[in-house]
Design a protein around this motif. Structure first.
Motif, PDB file in Angstrom:
ATOM      1  N   TYR A  67     -19.047   1.197   0.023  1.00 12.17           N
ATOM      2  CA  TYR A  67     -17.614   1.190   0.344  1.00 12.17           C
ATOM      3  C   TYR A  67     -17.382   0.830   1.813  1.00 12.17           C
ATOM      4  CZ  TYR A  67     -12.889   2.794   1.278  1.00 12.17           C
ATOM      5  OH  TYR A  67     -11.584   2.859   1.682  1.00 12.17           O
ATOM      6  N   ASP A  68     -18.261   1.310   2.689  1.00 15.07           N
ATOM      7  CA  ASP A  68     -18.137   1.006   4.117  1.00 15.07           C
ATOM      8  C   ASP A  68     -18.260  -0.490   4.368  1.00 15.07           C
ATOM      9  OD1 ASP A  68     -18.250   1.836   7.074  1.00 15.07           O
ATOM     10  OD2 ASP A  68     -20.121   0.708   6.830  1.00 15.07           O
ATOM     11  N   ARG A  69     -19.239  -1.136   3.717  1.00 16.15           N
ATOM     12  CA  ARG A  69     -19.400  -2.583   3.894  1.00 16.15           C
ATOM     13  C   ARG A  69     -18.195  -3.332   3.340  1.00 16.15           C
ATOM     14  NH1 ARG A  69     -21.444  -2.127   7.866  1.00 16.15           N
ATOM     15  NH2 ARG A  69     -21.023  -4.356   7.974  1.00 16.15           N
ATOM     16  N   TYR A  70     -17.672  -2.847   2.218  1.00 16.56           N
ATOM     17  CA  TYR A  70     -16.499  -3.481   1.612  1.00 16.56           C
ATOM     18  C   TYR A  70     -15.293  -3.390   2.546  1.00 16.56           C
ATOM     19  CZ  TYR A  70     -12.366  -3.892  -1.358  1.00 16.56           C
ATOM     20  OH  TYR A  70     -11.147  -4.238  -1.866  1.00 16.56           O
ATOM     21  N   SER A  71     -15.041  -2.197   3.086  1.00 17.06           N
ATOM     22  CA  SER A  71     -13.891  -2.010   3.967  1.00 17.06           C
ATOM     23  C   SER A  71     -14.078  -2.746   5.292  1.00 17.06           C
ATOM     24  CB  SER A  71     -13.646  -0.523   4.223  1.00 17.06           C
ATOM     25  OG  SER A  71     -14.762   0.069   4.881  1.00 17.06           O
ATOM     26  N   THR A  72     -15.328  -2.837   5.790  1.00 21.97           N
ATOM     27  CA  THR A  72     -15.594  -3.526   7.053  1.00 21.97           C
ATOM     28  C   THR A  72     -15.310  -5.021   6.946  1.00 21.97           C
ATOM     29  OG1 THR A  72     -17.291  -1.921   7.682  1.00 21.97           O
ATOM     30  CG2 THR A  72     -17.354  -4.055   8.781  1.00 21.97           C
ATOM     31  N   LEU A  73     -15.682  -5.624   5.834  1.00 26.38           N
ATOM     32  CA  LEU A  73     -15.508  -7.066   5.671  1.00 26.38           C
ATOM     33  C   LEU A  73     -14.100  -7.456   5.235  1.00 26.38           C
ATOM     34  CD1 LEU A  73     -18.824  -8.316   4.041  1.00 26.38           C
ATOM     35  CD2 LEU A  73     -17.920  -8.907   6.274  1.00 26.38           C
ATOM     36  N   THR A  74     -13.396  -6.545   4.601  1.00 26.35           N
ATOM     37  CA  THR A  74     -12.094  -6.903   4.048  1.00 26.35           C
ATOM     38  C   THR A  74     -10.915  -6.375   4.854  1.00 26.35           C
ATOM     39  OG1 THR A  74     -12.158  -4.965   2.574  1.00 26.35           O
ATOM     40  CG2 THR A  74     -12.990  -7.060   1.705  1.00 26.35           C
ATOM     41  N   VAL A  75     -11.155  -5.393   5.751  1.00 26.44           N
ATOM     42  CA  VAL A  75     -10.076  -4.830   6.557  1.00 26.44           C
ATOM     43  C   VAL A  75     -10.349  -5.153   8.020  1.00 26.44           C
ATOM     44  CG1 VAL A  75      -8.837  -2.752   7.243  1.00 26.44           C
ATOM     45  CG2 VAL A  75      -9.717  -2.967   4.906  1.00 26.44           C
ATOM     46  N   VAL A 123     -19.312   3.049  -8.417  1.00 31.45           N
ATOM     47  CA  VAL A 123     -18.697   2.793  -7.117  1.00 31.45           C
ATOM     48  C   VAL A 123     -19.367   1.589  -6.445  1.00 31.45           C
ATOM     49  CG1 VAL A 123     -18.373   3.695  -4.776  1.00 31.45           C
ATOM     50  CG2 VAL A 123     -17.917   5.162  -6.747  1.00 31.45           C
ATOM     51  N   MET A 124     -20.709   1.546  -6.507  1.00 32.84           N
ATOM     52  CA  MET A 124     -21.440   0.426  -5.906  1.00 32.84           C
ATOM     53  C   MET A 124     -21.083  -0.891  -6.587  1.00 32.84           C
ATOM     54  SD  MET A 124     -25.248   2.013  -5.470  1.00 32.84           S
ATOM     55  CE  MET A 124     -25.491   3.674  -4.875  1.00 32.84           C
ATOM     56  N   VAL A 125     -21.062  -0.884  -7.909  1.00 30.21           N
ATOM     57  CA  VAL A 125     -20.765  -2.111  -8.647  1.00 30.21           C
ATOM     58  C   VAL A 125     -19.364  -2.606  -8.314  1.00 30.21           C
ATOM     59  CG1 VAL A 125     -20.381  -3.072 -10.951  1.00 30.21           C
ATOM     60  CG2 VAL A 125     -22.358  -1.598 -10.523  1.00 30.21           C
ATOM     61  N   TYR A 126     -18.406  -1.692  -8.271  1.00 30.78           N
ATOM     62  CA  TYR A 126     -17.026  -2.079  -7.970  1.00 30.78           C
ATOM     63  C   TYR A 126     -16.910  -2.650  -6.555  1.00 30.78           C
ATOM     64  CZ  TYR A 126     -12.070  -1.663  -6.845  1.00 30.78           C
ATOM     65  OH  TYR A 126     -10.796  -1.918  -6.433  1.00 30.78           O
ATOM     66  N   CYS A 127     -17.459  -1.922  -5.563  1.00 26.91           N
ATOM     67  CA  CYS A 127     -17.342  -2.353  -4.172  1.00 26.91           C
ATOM     68  C   CYS A 127     -18.038  -3.679  -3.938  1.00 26.91           C
ATOM     69  CB  CYS A 127     -17.915  -1.280  -3.234  1.00 26.91           C
ATOM     70  SG  CYS A 127     -16.908   0.220  -3.126  1.00 26.91           S
ATOM     71  N   TYR A 128     -19.246  -3.845  -4.480  1.00 25.19           N
ATOM     72  CA  TYR A 128     -19.985  -5.071  -4.220  1.00 25.19           C
ATOM     73  C   TYR A 128     -19.409  -6.259  -4.980  1.00 25.19           C
ATOM     74  CZ  TYR A 128     -23.492  -2.536  -1.581  1.00 25.19           C
ATOM     75  OH  TYR A 128     -24.129  -1.787  -0.621  1.00 25.19           O
ATOM     76  N   SER A 129     -18.842  -6.028  -6.160  1.00 25.79           N
ATOM     77  CA  SER A 129     -18.218  -7.130  -6.881  1.00 25.79           C
ATOM     78  C   SER A 129     -16.980  -7.618  -6.140  1.00 25.79           C
ATOM     79  CB  SER A 129     -17.867  -6.698  -8.309  1.00 25.79           C
ATOM     80  OG  SER A 129     -16.959  -5.603  -8.288  1.00 25.79           O
TER      81      SER A 129
END
Length: 240
Positions: free
Chosen positions: A60-68, A142-148
């Protein structure tokens, strides 16, 4: 902070868990009695869940870092809260067997201990179902959702610009995904064998058949630091 948390949990497994199973394997039998078996089962389960929850939070941290996009200074309160939460969550699910909801006992060839997968009781079955849903199923989802979602964002950004900062983020993303995949490859065979032992017919899993998945599960503590050193440029430079 999250990578450090995973590293600490792996090191604690090696210090307080692997030493006991190594000695038992050398002698061919469990050496430290019932209480030692309960301790071994508890620490391996607790530290393993800490790693898995930390990986879910990291996704989730990587997802939020790249998208926000955020220009504010680094805030350590949230990572510290995530680290503390991972330990509390793990304790919440690994202490109950010490208090009577299921139990820890010998597994496989009798040289290691874990949750008593083969106990044919309603208490044991309910605990195992909860353990797999809340400590494996939900974190993996959670991992699958965030990474997808993250992969979609990376493709869109890659079409617009390819700066050095973004390339670095892609590299970190690749490192984290590799870590998660290795972790699941280590733990999935153990999970499948455990579920077969719990809900399959008695004796379907032989002691010898249960040894290899158990060793694969423990090997996750070896792969994580190798991935960090080989794939993370900053960690590799400091290591040298």
């Amino acid at each position: 902070m999250l990578l450090l948390n995973i590293s600490v949990s792996d090191m604690l497994v090696c210090l307080f868990g692997t030493t006991l199973s190594f000695a038992a394997s050398v002698r061919g039998r469990w050496l430290v009695g019932r209480h030692g078996c309960m301790w071994y089962g508890f620490v391996n389960s607790c530290f393993g869940i800490v790693s898995l929850i930390s990986l879910a939070i990291l996704s989730y941290d990587r997802y939020s870092t790249l998208t926000v996009y955020n220009k504010r200074a680094p805030d350590y309160s949230k990572p510290l809260l995530a680290v503390g939460g991972s330990w509390l969550y793990s304790l919440f699910w690994t202490v109950p067997p010490l208090l009577g909801w299921s139990s820890y006992g010998l597994e496989g060839a009798g040289t290691s201990c874990s949750v008593t997968w083969t106990a044919d009781t309603a208490q044991s079955h309910s605990y195992i179902i909860c353990l797999f849903v809340f400590c494996l199923g939900i974190p993996v989802l959670v991992m699958v959702y965030c990474y997808s979602r993250l992969m979609c964002a990376v493709k869109q950004v890659g079409r617009i610009r390819k700066t050095a900062a973004r390339r670095r983020e892609y590299h970190i993303l690749f490192m984290v995904i590799t870590t998660v995949v290795c972790y699941l490859l280590c733990w999935m065979p153990y999970g499948v064998i455990a579920m077969m032992a719990t809900f399959g017919r008695p004796g379907i899993i032989t002691p010898i058949a249960s040894v290899v998945p158990s060793i694969l599960a423990k090997s996750s503590t070896v792969f994580n630091p190798l991935i960090y050193i080989l794939m993370n440029k900053q960690v590799r430079q400091q290591f040298y």
